[in-house]
Design a protein around this motif. Structure first.
Motif, PDB file in Angstrom:
ATOM      1  N   ARG A  64       0.842  -1.191   0.000  1.00 16.50           N
ATOM      2  CA  ARG A  64       0.000   0.000   0.000  1.00 16.50           C
ATOM      3  C   ARG A  64       0.875   1.238   0.000  1.00 16.50           C
ATOM      4  O   ARG A  64       1.932   1.260   0.629  1.00 16.50           O
ATOM      5  CB  ARG A  64      -0.934   0.002   1.214  1.00 16.50           C
ATOM      6  CG  ARG A  64      -1.842   1.232   1.257  1.00 16.50           C
ATOM      7  CD  ARG A  64      -3.050   1.028   2.098  1.00 16.50           C
ATOM      8  NE  ARG A  64      -3.873   2.210   2.117  1.00 16.50           N
ATOM      9  CZ  ARG A  64      -5.093   2.273   2.595  1.00 16.50           C
ATOM     10  NH1 ARG A  64      -5.633   1.197   3.132  1.00 16.50           N
ATOM     11  NH2 ARG A  64      -5.780   3.383   2.566  1.00 16.50           N
ATOM     12  N   THR A  65       0.410   2.252  -0.702  1.00 12.44           N
ATOM     13  CA  THR A  65       1.212   3.453  -0.871  1.00 12.44           C
ATOM     14  C   THR A  65       1.112   4.386   0.335  1.00 12.44           C
ATOM     15  O   THR A  65       0.091   4.420   1.032  1.00 12.44           O
ATOM     16  CB  THR A  65       0.770   4.213  -2.131  1.00 12.44           C
ATOM     17  OG1 THR A  65       1.599   5.368  -2.303  1.00 12.44           O
ATOM     18  CG2 THR A  65      -0.679   4.663  -2.007  1.00 12.44           C
ATOM     19  N   ASN A  66       2.198   5.130   0.565  1.00 11.66           N
ATOM     20  CA  ASN A  66       2.188   6.228   1.538  1.00 11.66           C
ATOM     21  C   ASN A  66       2.320   7.556   0.812  1.00 11.66           C
ATOM     22  O   ASN A  66       2.850   8.520   1.364  1.00 11.66           O
ATOM     23  CB  ASN A  66       3.316   6.051   2.553  1.00 11.66           C
ATOM     24  CG  ASN A  66       4.685   6.091   1.892  1.00 11.66           C
ATOM     25  OD1 ASN A  66       4.801   6.065   0.661  1.00 11.66           O
ATOM     26  ND2 ASN A  66       5.740   6.162   2.686  1.00 11.66           N
ATOM     27  N   ASP A  74       2.372  -5.504   6.687  1.00 12.60           N
ATOM     28  CA  ASP A  74       2.760  -6.594   7.581  1.00 12.60           C
ATOM     29  C   ASP A  74       2.059  -6.512   8.930  1.00 12.60           C
ATOM     30  O   ASP A  74       2.424  -7.229   9.861  1.00 12.60           O
ATOM     31  CB  ASP A  74       4.273  -6.601   7.798  1.00 12.60           C
ATOM     32  CG  ASP A  74       4.798  -5.258   8.276  1.00 12.60           C
ATOM     33  OD1 ASP A  74       3.985  -4.333   8.474  1.00 12.60           O
ATOM     34  OD2 ASP A  74       6.029  -5.123   8.441  1.00 12.60           O
ATOM     35  N   SER A  75       1.034  -5.652   9.045  1.00 13.44           N
ATOM     36  CA  SER A  75       0.280  -5.590  10.295  1.00 13.44           C
ATOM     37  C   SER A  75      -0.764  -6.698  10.321  1.00 13.44           C
ATOM     38  O   SER A  75      -1.277  -7.119   9.268  1.00 13.44           O
ATOM     39  CB  SER A  75      -0.404  -4.226  10.440  1.00 13.44           C
ATOM     40  OG  SER A  75      -1.286  -3.996   9.355  1.00 13.44           O
ATOM     41  N   LEU A 140      -3.470 -13.399   9.481  1.00 11.35           N
ATOM     42  CA  LEU A 140      -3.452 -12.706   8.202  1.00 11.35           C
ATOM     43  C   LEU A 140      -2.746 -11.366   8.340  1.00 11.35           C
ATOM     44  O   LEU A 140      -2.969 -10.635   9.308  1.00 11.35           O
ATOM     45  CB  LEU A 140      -4.881 -12.476   7.696  1.00 11.35           C
ATOM     46  CG  LEU A 140      -5.690 -13.710   7.286  1.00 11.35           C
ATOM     47  CD1 LEU A 140      -7.112 -13.313   6.920  1.00 11.35           C
ATOM     48  CD2 LEU A 140      -5.029 -14.412   6.114  1.00 11.35           C
ATOM     49  N   HIS A 141      -1.901 -11.041   7.367  1.00 13.89           N
ATOM     50  CA  HIS A 141      -1.307  -9.716   7.271  1.00 13.89           C
ATOM     51  C   HIS A 141      -2.273  -8.815   6.507  1.00 13.89           C
ATOM     52  O   HIS A 141      -2.864  -9.227   5.507  1.00 13.89           O
ATOM     53  CB  HIS A 141       0.038  -9.782   6.553  1.00 13.89           C
ATOM     54  CG  HIS A 141       1.128 -10.365   7.401  1.00 13.89           C
ATOM     55  ND1 HIS A 141       2.360 -10.714   6.906  1.00 13.89           N
ATOM     56  CD2 HIS A 141       1.166 -10.663   8.723  1.00 13.89           C
ATOM     57  CE1 HIS A 141       3.113 -11.199   7.884  1.00 13.89           C
ATOM     58  NE2 HIS A 141       2.403 -11.187   8.994  1.00 13.89           N
ATOM     59  N   SER A 142      -2.414  -7.606   6.984  1.00 12.87           N
ATOM     60  CA  SER A 142      -3.425  -6.714   6.425  1.00 12.87           C
ATOM     61  C   SER A 142      -2.850  -5.331   6.148  1.00 12.87           C
ATOM     62  O   SER A 142      -1.902  -4.898   6.794  1.00 12.87           O
ATOM     63  CB  SER A 142      -4.607  -6.591   7.401  1.00 12.87           C
ATOM     64  OG  SER A 142      -5.508  -5.594   6.989  1.00 12.87           O
ATOM     65  N   CYS A 143      -3.457  -4.673   5.153  1.00 16.11           N
ATOM     66  CA  CYS A 143      -3.116  -3.280   4.862  1.00 16.11           C
ATOM     67  C   CYS A 143      -3.992  -2.316   5.655  1.00 16.11           C
ATOM     68  O   CYS A 143      -3.723  -1.111   5.666  1.00 16.11           O
ATOM     69  CB  CYS A 143      -3.285  -2.995   3.370  1.00 16.11           C
ATOM     70  SG  CYS A 143      -2.103  -3.862   2.310  1.00 16.11           S
ATOM     71  N   GLY A 144      -5.049  -2.818   6.274  1.00 14.36           N
ATOM     72  CA  GLY A 144      -5.936  -1.969   7.063  1.00 14.36           C
ATOM     73  C   GLY A 144      -6.945  -1.241   6.199  1.00 14.36           C
ATOM     74  O   GLY A 144      -6.812  -1.156   4.975  1.00 14.36           O
ATOM     75  N   VAL A 145      -7.963  -0.713   6.840  1.00  8.14           N
ATOM     76  CA  VAL A 145      -9.015   0.053   6.173  1.00  8.14           C
ATOM     77  C   VAL A 145      -9.071   1.432   6.814  1.00  8.14           C
ATOM     78  O   VAL A 145      -9.271   1.558   8.023  1.00  8.14           O
ATOM     79  CB  VAL A 145     -10.389  -0.640   6.301  1.00  8.14           C
ATOM     80  CG1 VAL A 145     -11.461   0.178   5.585  1.00  8.14           C
ATOM     81  CG2 VAL A 145     -10.323  -2.050   5.735  1.00  8.14           C
ATOM     82  N   LYS A 146      -8.871   2.464   6.004  1.00 10.30           N
ATOM     83  CA  LYS A 146      -8.890   3.836   6.506  1.00 10.30           C
ATOM     84  C   LYS A 146     -10.200   4.553   6.196  1.00 10.30           C
ATOM     85  O   LYS A 146     -10.638   5.399   6.960  1.00 10.30           O
ATOM     86  CB  LYS A 146      -7.718   4.614   5.911  1.00 10.30           C
ATOM     87  CG  LYS A 146      -6.345   4.061   6.306  1.00 10.30           C
ATOM     88  CD  LYS A 146      -5.220   4.869   5.683  1.00 10.30           C
ATOM     89  CE  LYS A 146      -3.861   4.287   6.072  1.00 10.30           C
ATOM     90  NZ  LYS A 146      -2.741   5.035   5.435  1.00 10.30           N
ATOM     91  N   TYR A 174      -6.283  -5.098   1.263  1.00 17.95           N
ATOM     92  CA  TYR A 174      -5.755  -6.466   1.257  1.00 17.95           C
ATOM     93  C   TYR A 174      -5.696  -7.018   2.679  1.00 17.95           C
ATOM     94  O   TYR A 174      -5.244  -6.341   3.596  1.00 17.95           O
ATOM     95  CB  TYR A 174      -4.353  -6.462   0.644  1.00 17.95           C
ATOM     96  CG  TYR A 174      -3.630  -7.782   0.727  1.00 17.95           C
ATOM     97  CD1 TYR A 174      -3.770  -8.732  -0.269  1.00 17.95           C
ATOM     98  CD2 TYR A 174      -2.801  -8.075   1.810  1.00 17.95           C
ATOM     99  CE1 TYR A 174      -3.100  -9.944  -0.196  1.00 17.95           C
ATOM    100  CE2 TYR A 174      -2.135  -9.287   1.890  1.00 17.95           C
ATOM    101  CZ  TYR A 174      -2.292 -10.209   0.886  1.00 17.95           C
ATOM    102  OH  TYR A 174      -1.640 -11.412   0.973  1.00 17.95           O
ATOM    103  N   PRO A 175      -6.166  -8.277   2.900  1.00 18.41           N
ATOM    104  CA  PRO A 175      -6.750  -9.215   1.933  1.00 18.41           C
ATOM    105  C   PRO A 175      -8.259  -9.329   2.021  1.00 18.41           C
ATOM    106  O   PRO A 175      -8.835 -10.334   1.597  1.00 18.41           O
ATOM    107  CB  PRO A 175      -6.105 -10.523   2.354  1.00 18.41           C
ATOM    108  CG  PRO A 175      -6.098 -10.430   3.859  1.00 18.41           C
ATOM    109  CD  PRO A 175      -5.904  -8.961   4.185  1.00 18.41           C
ATOM    110  N   LEU A 176      -8.933  -8.342   2.619  1.00 18.82           N
ATOM    111  CA  LEU A 176     -10.353  -8.479   2.940  1.00 18.82           C
ATOM    112  C   LEU A 176     -11.227  -8.644   1.702  1.00 18.82           C
ATOM    113  O   LEU A 176     -12.252  -9.333   1.753  1.00 18.82           O
ATOM    114  CB  LEU A 176     -10.813  -7.261   3.747  1.00 18.82           C
ATOM    115  CG  LEU A 176     -10.139  -7.070   5.112  1.00 18.82           C
ATOM    116  CD1 LEU A 176     -10.659  -5.802   5.777  1.00 18.82           C
ATOM    117  CD2 LEU A 176     -10.389  -8.278   5.993  1.00 18.82           C
TER     118      LEU A 176
END
Length: 328
Positions: A64-66, A74-75, A140-146, A174-176
């Motif tokens: 995911r981009t910053n 990797d969270s 699961l490793h997640s990118c999170g939802v903002k 990812y990966p939801l």
């Protein structure tokens, strides 16, 4: 004096090197942000600083981009995300249960169909988790939802010169998003194996109608998830509460009101009622996430409120008391 000058030069060189390292970590080496919300620069294989020479584009799956670089996610998945995945599993199970009750409610071996659905759902859920990073582990490793925008990145491809579109569509959550499709695929395969191959041999019946209904349920859920995944993600706790309350009211209204308590105490009806209470509790946990156990723990007692309210108020809402007073 020469030693002083030498020390002074070494101090300047050390300060400059530390500043450079800090600049790299703070993206000062890339002063220009990528356009759009979801465009980023792919990390270089051998040199992180050279990634600024990469074009701004969609990040790979699991990144995911910053606004500057694509960073690996990797969270770990948070509780709310797990509950969302569980909600989707519960929805598919309930729809299949309804199909079984519709086509096989009078058969003695109908409980085998319910057991098959539970096994299909649980095994599919486990296989789905093991299919994503970290592979082979029950996490699961997640990118999170903002925000809800993260679910619909296709609508946020930038057009810097108002002519050329930069395609940055990616799975920002990812990966939801893809996890549900993976789960549906596993459900479809196991449904064919259990209800299409194994159950007909056990029950000595031809492939049952609930199997054909399930073959419709899987693609319908897939289409709904494709279009409304972001909306469902944010409203599913309240949707669970609403559906459980309505379900309790409809279920209890179908019982024999003259022998209400006797009919309610049958094993089947008690089991159905317990499922509705669990669904109500699931919605409460999804809203509170049990962040404050002292406060949220007693709230779980509300799972019995719909049943108690209907049981207490049912004698005031008996239909036969009002039908004779209306002249249509």
């Amino acid at each position: 004096m020469k030693r002083m000058k030498l020390m002074h030069c070494l101090l300047i060189m050390f300060s400059f090197s530390m500043f450079t390292i800090q600049a790299l970590s703070m993206n000062i080496d890339c002063p220009i942000k990528c356009p759009g919300l979801y465009c980023g620069r792919a990390p270089a294989e051998h040199n992180l600083s050279s990634s600024c020479n990469q074009p701004c584009e969609a990040c790979s799956r699991g990144f995911r981009t910053n606004s500057f670089h694509c960073l690996k996610c990797d969270s770990l998945l948070v509780l709310y995300d797990w509950l969302f995945l569980g909600f989707m599993m519960i929805c598919i199970m309930v729809l299949n249960f309804y199909a079984v009750d519709m086509f096989h409610s009078t058969e003695r071996k109908s409980w085998l169909f319910h057991l098959s659905i539970i096994l299909e759902s649980v095994i599919s859920f486990i296989l789905m988790i093991l299919s994503f990073e970290p592979r082979g582990k029950f996490s699961l490793h997640s990118c999170g939802v903002k925000s809800i925008k993260d679910w619909y990145t296709v609508f946020y491809n930038p057009k810097p010169d108002y002519v050329t579109v930069i395609r940055c569509t990616q799975e920002a959550v990812y990966p939801l998003y893809t996890a549900i499709f993976m789960y549906l695929i596993y459900c479809l395969v196991l449904m064919i194996i259990f209800r299409g191959v194994i159950l007909p041999k056990v029950t000595r019946m031809r492939p049952n109608k609930s199997l054909y209904a399930g073959l419709y349920i899987i693609p319908i859920v897939g289409v709904v998830h494709t279009c409304f995944a972001g909306v469902i993600y944010f409203i599913f706790p309240y949707l669970m509460l609403f559906l459980s309350v309505i379900g309790v009211a409809i279920f209890l209204s179908t019982l024999d009101q003259e022998n209400y308590f006797k009919d309610l105490r049958t094993p089947r009806h008690m089991g159905v009622l317990a499922c509705y209470c669990v669904a109500h509790g699931y919605g409460i946990i999804s809203i509170t996430e049990l962040s404050v156990p002292i406060r949220d723990g007693p709230v779980m007692l509300l799972v019995f409120l719909p049943v108690l309210f209907y049981t207490i108020s049912r004698r005031f809402t008996r239909v036969e008391r009002f039908t004779g007073n209306w002249n249509f």
